[in-house]
Design a protein around this motif. Structure first.
Motif, PDB file in Angstrom:
ATOM      1  N   LEU A   2      29.170  25.673  68.479  1.00 17.78           N
ATOM      2  CA  LEU A   2      30.570  25.376  68.773  1.00 17.78           C
ATOM      3  C   LEU A   2      31.509  26.412  68.154  1.00 17.78           C
ATOM      4  N   GLU A   3      31.144  26.901  66.978  1.00 15.39           N
ATOM      5  CA  GLU A   3      31.954  27.936  66.340  1.00 15.39           C
ATOM      6  C   GLU A   3      31.945  29.214  67.188  1.00 15.39           C
ATOM      7  N   GLY A   4      30.773  29.540  67.751  1.00 16.32           N
ATOM      8  CA  GLY A   4      30.681  30.709  68.616  1.00 16.32           C
ATOM      9  C   GLY A   4      31.542  30.568  69.856  1.00 16.32           C
ATOM     10  N   LEU A   5      31.551  29.374  70.451  1.00 18.52           N
ATOM     11  CA  LEU A   5      32.376  29.123  71.632  1.00 18.52           C
ATOM     12  C   LEU A   5      33.858  29.121  71.278  1.00 18.52           C
ATOM     13  N   GLU A   6      34.171  28.653  70.077  1.00 18.81           N
ATOM     14  CA  GLU A   6      35.565  28.649  69.628  1.00 18.81           C
ATOM     15  C   GLU A   6      36.071  30.083  69.489  1.00 18.81           C
ATOM     16  N   LYS A   7      35.233  30.982  68.985  1.00 15.47           N
ATOM     17  CA  LYS A   7      35.615  32.379  68.844  1.00 15.47           C
ATOM     18  C   LYS A   7      35.842  33.034  70.200  1.00 15.47           C
ATOM     19  N   LYS A   8      35.090  32.573  71.202  1.00 18.87           N
ATOM     20  CA  LYS A   8      35.246  33.093  72.563  1.00 18.87           C
ATOM     21  C   LYS A   8      36.488  32.530  73.251  1.00 18.87           C
ATOM     22  N   GLY A   9      37.095  31.517  72.614  1.00 14.82           N
ATOM     23  CA  GLY A   9      38.268  30.884  73.206  1.00 14.82           C
ATOM     24  C   GLY A   9      37.927  29.873  74.278  1.00 14.82           C
ATOM     25  N   ILE A  10      36.688  29.442  74.322  1.00 15.95           N
ATOM     26  CA  ILE A  10      36.238  28.523  75.363  1.00 15.95           C
ATOM     27  C   ILE A  10      36.264  27.080  74.882  1.00 15.95           C
ATOM     28  N   VAL A  11      36.258  26.908  73.570  1.00 21.49           N
ATOM     29  CA  VAL A  11      36.315  25.579  72.968  1.00 21.49           C
ATOM     30  C   VAL A  11      37.463  25.564  71.959  1.00 21.49           C
ATOM     31  N   VAL A  12      38.178  24.473  71.947  1.00 19.60           N
ATOM     32  CA  VAL A  12      39.292  24.302  70.999  1.00 19.60           C
ATOM     33  C   VAL A  12      38.899  23.242  69.972  1.00 19.60           C
ATOM     34  N   LYS A  13      39.042  23.560  68.691  1.00 19.20           N
ATOM     35  CA  LYS A  13      38.719  22.628  67.607  1.00 19.20           C
ATOM     36  C   LYS A  13      39.999  22.042  67.036  1.00 19.20           C
ATOM     37  N   GLU A  14      39.999  20.705  66.871  1.00 20.20           N
ATOM     38  CA  GLU A  14      41.166  20.022  66.312  1.00 20.20           C
ATOM     39  C   GLU A  14      40.705  19.090  65.190  1.00 20.20           C
ATOM     40  N   ASP A  15      41.606  18.874  64.255  1.00 21.18           N
ATOM     41  CA  ASP A  15      41.335  17.928  63.169  1.00 21.18           C
ATOM     42  C   ASP A  15      42.033  16.622  63.508  1.00 21.18           C
ATOM     43  N   VAL A  16      41.260  15.589  63.819  1.00 19.37           N
ATOM     44  CA  VAL A  16      41.813  14.287  64.195  1.00 19.37           C
ATOM     45  C   VAL A  16      41.404  13.266  63.133  1.00 19.37           C
ATOM     46  N   ASN A  17      42.393  12.835  62.370  1.00 21.51           N
ATOM     47  CA  ASN A  17      42.145  11.864  61.307  1.00 21.51           C
ATOM     48  C   ASN A  17      41.032  12.315  60.362  1.00 21.51           C
ATOM     49  N   GLY A  18      41.067  13.598  60.040  1.00 17.72           N
ATOM     50  CA  GLY A  18      40.094  14.124  59.090  1.00 17.72           C
ATOM     51  C   GLY A  18      38.745  14.463  59.677  1.00 17.72           C
ATOM     52  N   ALA A  19      38.579  14.254  60.973  1.00 25.05           N
ATOM     53  CA  ALA A  19      37.295  14.552  61.612  1.00 25.05           C
ATOM     54  C   ALA A  19      37.487  15.646  62.656  1.00 25.05           C
ATOM     55  N   ALA A  20      36.523  16.552  62.756  1.00 27.58           N
ATOM     56  CA  ALA A  20      36.594  17.653  63.727  1.00 27.58           C
ATOM     57  C   ALA A  20      36.299  17.139  65.128  1.00 27.58           C
ATOM     58  N   GLN A  21      37.185  17.465  66.052  1.00 23.49           N
ATOM     59  CA  GLN A  21      36.997  17.125  67.461  1.00 23.49           C
ATOM     60  C   GLN A  21      37.070  18.423  68.282  1.00 23.49           C
ATOM     61  N   PHE A  22      36.273  18.471  69.320  1.00 19.69           N
ATOM     62  CA  PHE A  22      36.174  19.685  70.124  1.00 19.69           C
ATOM     63  C   PHE A  22      36.534  19.385  71.577  1.00 19.69           C
ATOM     64  N   SER A  23      37.312  20.284  72.179  1.00 18.33           N
ATOM     65  CA  SER A  23      37.726  20.127  73.577  1.00 18.33           C
ATOM     66  C   SER A  23      37.369  21.399  74.347  1.00 18.33           C
ATOM     67  N   PRO A  24      36.992  21.256  75.614  1.00 17.15           N
ATOM     68  CA  PRO A  24      36.654  22.450  76.405  1.00 17.15           C
ATOM     69  C   PRO A  24      37.906  23.099  76.984  1.00 17.15           C
ATOM     70  N   LEU A  25      37.849  24.392  77.172  1.00 17.35           N
ATOM     71  CA  LEU A  25      38.884  25.064  77.945  1.00 17.35           C
ATOM     72  C   LEU A  25      38.854  24.461  79.353  1.00 17.35           C
ATOM     73  N   PRO A  26      40.030  24.093  79.918  1.00 18.92           N
ATOM     74  CA  PRO A  26      40.030  23.513  81.271  1.00 18.92           C
ATOM     75  C   PRO A  26      39.227  24.372  82.237  1.00 18.92           C
ATOM     76  N   VAL A  27      38.502  23.726  83.142  1.00 20.01           N
ATOM     77  CA  VAL A  27      37.567  24.424  84.038  1.00 20.01           C
ATOM     78  C   VAL A  27      38.263  25.530  84.837  1.00 20.01           C
ATOM     79  N   ASP A  28      39.439  25.244  85.404  1.00 20.41           N
ATOM     80  CA  ASP A  28      40.135  26.259  86.202  1.00 20.41           C
ATOM     81  C   ASP A  28      40.480  27.481  85.362  1.00 20.41           C
ATOM     82  N   VAL A  29      40.917  27.232  84.128  1.00 18.18           N
ATOM     83  CA  VAL A  29      41.258  28.348  83.238  1.00 18.18           C
ATOM     84  C   VAL A  29      40.001  29.120  82.872  1.00 18.18           C
ATOM     85  N   PHE A  30      38.935  28.383  82.562  1.00 15.46           N
ATOM     86  CA  PHE A  30      37.657  29.010  82.222  1.00 15.46           C
ATOM     87  C   PHE A  30      37.153  29.900  83.365  1.00 15.46           C
ATOM     88  N   LEU A  31      37.183  29.371  84.589  1.00 18.18           N
ATOM     89  CA  LEU A  31      36.693  30.122  85.746  1.00 18.18           C
ATOM     90  C   LEU A  31      37.536  31.362  86.008  1.00 18.18           C
TER      91      LEU A  31
END
Length: 262
Positions: A50-79
């Motif tokens: 996930l860290e590798g994907l975050e560096k590529k800008g394909i995954v976004v990491k957020e801190d939600v209530n002290g826990a790490a949550q990961f979201s994908p780059l929207p498919v259209d943007v990714f494509l």
């Protein structure tokens, strides 16, 4: 999911990165544990992936209530991002290879073996497209159907001559080979020839036979096979003028010529 993950790997992702992104698209915002469970990526590797994907800008990491949550780059943007990157890479590779090709010392005349249906058809289309003056061909119905659109387009700027077998209503100036017992019973000997500008050609097995084709820029090959086509065209025209007398004589002479001595 396995199929799309494998296809993403063709775009430069490793196996775990591809699986992680596909899982995130499927799950939406998730924890590393959820992604690991859904994708089958070992928990010991999931944060690294996930860290590798975050560096590529394909995954976004957020801190939600002290826990790490990961979201994908929207498919259209990714494509769109992948497409842009691919276009830039393709353009760069194309320009560099063309530059090297121009610098290449002209090799001796050669014959190159080409294998595989797509490779053979692609080579045929490339030769057709770079013709400047004329195309001479001898071709059977299946290969003709695969290439007719390219030939039709090129015929607007180039001379197209030759002979076709078992083709109805071919392009202008192509002669249809007469129906004979030999043609009807020829089996797997449906060779094709495409010659361009009297300088280079491709010939060999048609793609439906899964055989090899051969490219050459050798003057002897080109001259011999172009003359072979011309003689085939000429015989067909002569027979058409005098079919009743010539065809039986030609059939008998051919059989006698190729007969093996006992």
């Amino acid at each position: 999911m396995d199929k799309i993950s494998q296809e993403l790997q063709l775009l430069g992702f490793n196996q775990y990165q591809a699986k992680a992104y596909v899982s995130l698209v499927h799950l939406g915002t998730s924890s590393a544990y959820q992604i690991s469970k859904h994708s089958g990526i070992p928990r010991s590797r999931i944060y690294e992936v996930l860290e590798g994907l975050e560096k590529k800008g394909i995954v976004v990491k957020e801190d939600v209530n002290g826990a790490a949550q990961f979201s994908p780059l929207p498919v259209d943007v990714f494509l769109e991002s992948i497409k842009k990157q691919w276009d830039v890479t393709f353009s760069s590779i194309k320009n560099e290879l063309k530059r090297f090709e121009k610098q290449e010392i002209k090799a001796d005349k050669r014959v190159i073996t080409i294998k595989g249906e797509e490779n053979i058809l692609s080579f045929c289309r490339i030769l057709i497209r770079r013709a400047k003056h004329r195309i001479i061909l001898s071709i059977w119905d299946f290969m003709y159907e695969q290439l007719v659109d390219d030939l039709r387009e090129k015929q607007q700027t180039c001379s197209l001559k030759g002979i076709v077998f078992q083709v109805e209503n071919p392009l202008k100036d192509l002669v249809v080979h007469r129906k004979t017992d030999y043609v009807e019973q020829i089996g797997n000997k449906k060779w094709f020839i495409i010659s361009v500008d009297g300088k280079e050609m491709i010939y060999g097995h048609p793609v439906e036979q899964n055989g090899n084709a051969f490219y050459t820029d050798d003057d002897v090959h080109v001259s011999l096979l172009e003359n072979y086509i011309w003689h085939d065209v000429l015989v067909n025209r002569l027979v058409q003028e005098n079919k009743e007398n010539l065809q039986p004589w030609i059939s008998a002479e051919r059989e006698n010529f190729f007969k093996m001595p006992r």
